[in-house]
Design a protein around this motif. Structure first.
Motif, mmCIF file in Angstrom:
data_model
loop_
_atom_site.group_PDB
_atom_site.id
_atom_site.type_symbol
_atom_site.label_atom_id
_atom_site.label_comp_id
_atom_site.label_asym_id
_atom_site.label_seq_id
_atom_site.Cartn_x
_atom_site.Cartn_y
_atom_site.Cartn_z
ATOM 1 N N MET A 1 0.816 -1.190 0.000
ATOM 2 C CA MET A 1 0.000 0.000 0.000
ATOM 3 C C MET A 1 0.862 1.257 0.000
ATOM 4 O O MET A 1 0.647 2.145 -0.797
ATOM 5 C CB MET A 1 -0.902 0.028 1.233
ATOM 6 N N LEU A 2 1.812 1.323 0.928
ATOM 7 C CA LEU A 2 2.702 2.476 1.005
ATOM 8 C C LEU A 2 4.129 2.010 0.750
ATOM 9 O O LEU A 2 4.559 0.995 1.305
ATOM 10 C CB LEU A 2 2.627 3.138 2.385
ATOM 11 N N PRO A 3 4.893 2.753 -0.040
ATOM 12 C CA PRO A 3 6.282 2.344 -0.271
ATOM 13 C C PRO A 3 7.114 2.556 0.987
ATOM 14 O O PRO A 3 6.827 3.438 1.800
ATOM 15 C CB PRO A 3 6.741 3.283 -1.389
ATOM 16 N N ASP A 4 8.148 1.747 1.151
ATOM 17 C CA ASP A 4 9.089 1.985 2.236
ATOM 18 C C ASP A 4 9.723 3.351 2.039
ATOM 19 O O ASP A 4 10.002 3.761 0.912
ATOM 20 C CB ASP A 4 10.208 0.928 2.227
ATOM 21 N N LEU A 5 9.952 4.058 3.119
ATOM 22 C CA LEU A 5 10.689 5.315 3.100
ATOM 23 C C LEU A 5 11.972 5.057 3.873
ATOM 24 O O LEU A 5 11.937 4.873 5.090
ATOM 25 C CB LEU A 5 9.872 6.442 3.739
ATOM 26 N N LEU A 6 13.101 5.031 3.167
ATOM 27 C CA LEU A 6 14.349 4.573 3.775
ATOM 28 C C LEU A 6 15.488 5.554 3.566
ATOM 29 O O LEU A 6 15.778 5.938 2.431
ATOM 30 C CB LEU A 6 14.730 3.215 3.179
ATOM 31 N N PRO A 7 16.158 5.945 4.652
ATOM 32 C CA PRO A 7 17.324 6.811 4.527
ATOM 33 C C PRO A 7 18.565 6.010 4.137
ATOM 34 O O PRO A 7 18.587 4.782 4.254
ATOM 35 C CB PRO A 7 17.481 7.395 5.928
ATOM 36 N N GLN A 8 19.598 6.712 3.712
ATOM 37 C CA GLN A 8 20.876 6.064 3.359
ATOM 38 C C GLN A 8 21.533 5.433 4.576
ATOM 39 O O GLN A 8 21.979 4.313 4.531
ATOM 40 C CB GLN A 8 21.827 7.085 2.732
ATOM 41 N N ALA A 18 0.508 -2.710 9.281
ATOM 42 C CA ALA A 18 0.043 -2.452 7.907
ATOM 43 C C ALA A 18 -0.520 -1.036 7.867
ATOM 44 O O ALA A 18 -0.868 -0.474 8.905
ATOM 45 C CB ALA A 18 -1.045 -3.451 7.508
ATOM 46 N N ALA A 19 -0.610 -0.485 6.704
ATOM 47 C CA ALA A 19 -1.217 0.845 6.566
ATOM 48 C C ALA A 19 -2.674 0.784 6.990
ATOM 49 O O ALA A 19 -3.384 -0.171 6.679
ATOM 50 C CB ALA A 19 -1.115 1.315 5.117
ATOM 51 N N GLY A 20 -3.099 1.790 7.711
ATOM 52 C CA GLY A 20 -4.513 1.914 8.020
ATOM 53 C C GLY A 20 -5.263 2.361 6.785
ATOM 54 O O GLY A 20 -4.673 2.791 5.794
ATOM 55 N N LEU A 66 10.556 4.329 7.417
ATOM 56 C CA LEU A 66 9.219 3.805 7.704
ATOM 57 C C LEU A 66 8.943 2.590 6.834
ATOM 58 O O LEU A 66 9.243 2.588 5.635
ATOM 59 C CB LEU A 66 8.149 4.863 7.413
ATOM 60 N N THR A 67 8.348 1.578 7.442
ATOM 61 C CA THR A 67 7.912 0.387 6.714
ATOM 62 C C THR A 67 6.772 -0.264 7.489
ATOM 63 O O THR A 67 6.425 0.169 8.590
ATOM 64 C CB THR A 67 9.073 -0.600 6.495
ATOM 65 N N ALA A 70 3.057 -5.805 6.624
ATOM 66 C CA ALA A 70 2.185 -6.186 5.499
ATOM 67 C C ALA A 70 2.174 -5.015 4.536
ATOM 68 O O ALA A 70 1.782 -3.907 4.909
ATOM 69 C CB ALA A 70 0.778 -6.502 5.994
ATOM 70 N N LYS A 71 2.595 -5.236 3.320
ATOM 71 C CA LYS A 71 2.746 -4.138 2.366
ATOM 72 C C LYS A 71 1.627 -4.067 1.324
ATOM 73 O O LYS A 71 1.478 -3.049 0.681
ATOM 74 C CB LYS A 71 4.095 -4.247 1.629
ATOM 75 N N ASP A 72 0.848 -5.110 1.152
ATOM 76 C CA ASP A 72 -0.134 -5.151 0.064
ATOM 77 C C ASP A 72 -1.581 -5.053 0.517
ATOM 78 O O ASP A 72 -2.482 -5.239 -0.286
ATOM 79 C CB ASP A 72 0.052 -6.436 -0.744
#
Length: 171
Positions: A1-8, A18-20, A66-67, A70-72
């Motif tokens: 649902m939401l892409p991972d937001l990842l720093p270096q 999971a995303a609400g 952020l992750t 459950a991603k889907d």
């Protein structure tokens, strides 16, 4: 649902279940009405000021990722099928990203990710897969969990984040 937001070079990776539904609809993390995530980041000074869900893309600038497990799928934890949770994906993400800290934004997320139904809020025992990663289970900031929320573990986590940042700045 939401892409991972990842720093270096992540200081911390926050992981939810999971995303609400509101987050999925808006396309931003922790966007549900009554969710305290953004308030807690500001209150504890994990971020320098109060941000909004639509600012989530800026968190990597602060070393924050952020992750979700459950991603889907999206919805309340009770609505997410068990097969949607992918703790092995999270394990690979942690191994590859090497954050200093991983904080689960609910006991459910921590228990599912670490296969331990007895975990309590606060710092957790190290996981042998990532001995250098500090693990935390936080009370859920979701509005639906308001009756069980306490800010104390969030404040304790913030102290550890501040220490990690101070060590990095001294180098």
């Amino acid at each position: 649902m939401l892409p991972d937001l990842l720093p270096q070079n992540p200081v911390i990776l926050f992981c939810g279940t999971a995303a609400g539904r509101a987050s999925a609809a808006r396309g931003h993390y922790y966007a549900g009405p009554g969710n305290r995530f953004w308030q807690m980041l500001a209150e504890t000074r994990i971020t320098p000021h109060r941000m909004q869900p639509q600012d989530d893309h800026r968190l990597p600038d602060f070393g924050i990722g952020l992750t979700d497990l459950a991603k889907d799928v999206a919805g309340m934890d009770r609505d997410i099928p068990a097969a949607a949770y992918l703790p092995q994906r999270l394990a690979a993400l942690i191994s590859g990203l090497a954050p200093r800290i991983v904080a689960f934004t609910s006991l459910t997320a921590a228990r599912l990710a670490l296969s331990d139904k007895t975990l309590r809020a606060g710092p957790l025992a190290p996981d042998p897969r990532w001995p250098q990663v500090a693990l935390w289970a936080l009370p859920s900031p979701s509005g639906a969990a308001r009756g069980h929320f306490t800010a104390q573990p969030w404040h304790a986590l913030a102290q550890q984040i501040a220490a990690v940042r101070a060590r990095a700045a001294a180098r």
